[in-house]
Motif scaffolding. Sequence first.
Motif, PDB file in Angstrom:
ATOM      1  N   GLU A 125       0.815  -1.215   0.000  1.00 19.01           N
ATOM      2  CA  GLU A 125       0.000   0.000   0.000  1.00 19.01           C
ATOM      3  C   GLU A 125       0.850   1.268   0.000  1.00 19.01           C
ATOM      4  OE1 GLU A 125      -1.747  -1.810   3.192  1.00 19.01           O
ATOM      5  OE2 GLU A 125      -2.437  -3.181   1.648  1.00 19.01           O
ATOM      6  N   THR A 126       2.119   1.157   0.352  1.00 21.47           N
ATOM      7  CA  THR A 126       2.982   2.335   0.391  1.00 21.47           C
ATOM      8  C   THR A 126       3.869   2.438  -0.841  1.00 21.47           C
ATOM      9  OG1 THR A 126       4.670   1.152   1.647  1.00 21.47           O
ATOM     10  CG2 THR A 126       3.008   2.364   2.905  1.00 21.47           C
ATOM     11  N   LEU A 127       4.085   1.342  -1.528  1.00 22.77           N
ATOM     12  CA  LEU A 127       4.941   1.348  -2.710  1.00 22.77           C
ATOM     13  C   LEU A 127       4.111   1.611  -3.968  1.00 22.77           C
ATOM     14  CD1 LEU A 127       7.064  -1.868  -2.031  1.00 22.77           C
ATOM     15  CD2 LEU A 127       7.838   0.487  -1.845  1.00 22.77           C
ATOM     16  N   PRO A 128       4.721   2.239  -4.989  1.00 21.29           N
ATOM     17  CA  PRO A 128       4.042   2.296  -6.287  1.00 21.29           C
ATOM     18  C   PRO A 128       3.795   0.871  -6.798  1.00 21.29           C
ATOM     19  CG  PRO A 128       5.922   3.778  -6.237  1.00 21.29           C
ATOM     20  CD  PRO A 128       5.972   2.961  -4.976  1.00 21.29           C
ATOM     21  N   ARG A 129       2.808   0.735  -7.639  1.00 23.22           N
ATOM     22  CA  ARG A 129       2.382  -0.600  -8.066  1.00 23.22           C
ATOM     23  C   ARG A 129       3.517  -1.404  -8.707  1.00 23.22           C
ATOM     24  NH1 ARG A 129      -2.421  -1.141 -12.080  1.00 23.22           N
ATOM     25  NH2 ARG A 129      -2.221   1.076 -11.756  1.00 23.22           N
ATOM     26  N   LYS A 130       4.324  -0.775  -9.563  1.00 23.71           N
ATOM     27  CA  LYS A 130       5.439  -1.494 -10.212  1.00 23.71           C
ATOM     28  C   LYS A 130       6.429  -2.027  -9.180  1.00 23.71           C
ATOM     29  CE  LYS A 130       5.196  -0.873 -14.818  1.00 23.71           C
ATOM     30  NZ  LYS A 130       4.909  -1.987 -15.652  1.00 23.71           N
ATOM     31  N   GLU A 131       6.741  -1.204  -8.177  1.00 20.05           N
ATOM     32  CA  GLU A 131       7.662  -1.639  -7.131  1.00 20.05           C
ATOM     33  C   GLU A 131       7.013  -2.718  -6.261  1.00 20.05           C
ATOM     34  OE1 GLU A 131       9.480   1.551  -4.911  1.00 20.05           O
ATOM     35  OE2 GLU A 131       9.660   2.754  -6.729  1.00 20.05           O
TER      36      GLU A 131
END
Length: 155
Positions: free
Chosen positions: A66-72
């Motif tokens: 939930e804190t990372l961008p989707r790609k990461e």
Amino acid sequence: MTASLQQALLTRIAQQRPARLLWLGQISADAQAWLAKALPECQLTQSETLPEAQRFDLCVIDGPLETLPRKEGQALIGQVRNLFSSQLLIALRPNVQQWQETDLYAQAVQLDERLVEDEQPAWLASFNLLAYKPAPDWLNARFWANPEMFDKFRW
């Protein structure tokens, strides 16, 4: 994590009965106490980031996606799946980073349960390498070698 998502996650962990468990993200004191009581032989490693490479029986991802961008986030799922464990449980609130079901399917993760947490959707997903792709019945030596025809035909 509300009771429904937490309960579903802890139930799945209890069913798996791992000896070594990696928990990525925050774990509540209640969940930690429950795990210590229900699985006293389980060695729990809790971390916010990936630890040094070692194998675990089960990995849980709860929060970092939930804190990372989707790609990461997808890269994190791939790293955990490939390097740390052949079994993975993911607790995900899809609206935070606009996750789609196809984002999980792209990582070979299956969506097991759809729950509602604080009037927002919450998902419990899993990956199990042993159940990922069972060997088809035709993939065996009986269909690949035909010794009774060796002297009759050459191709």
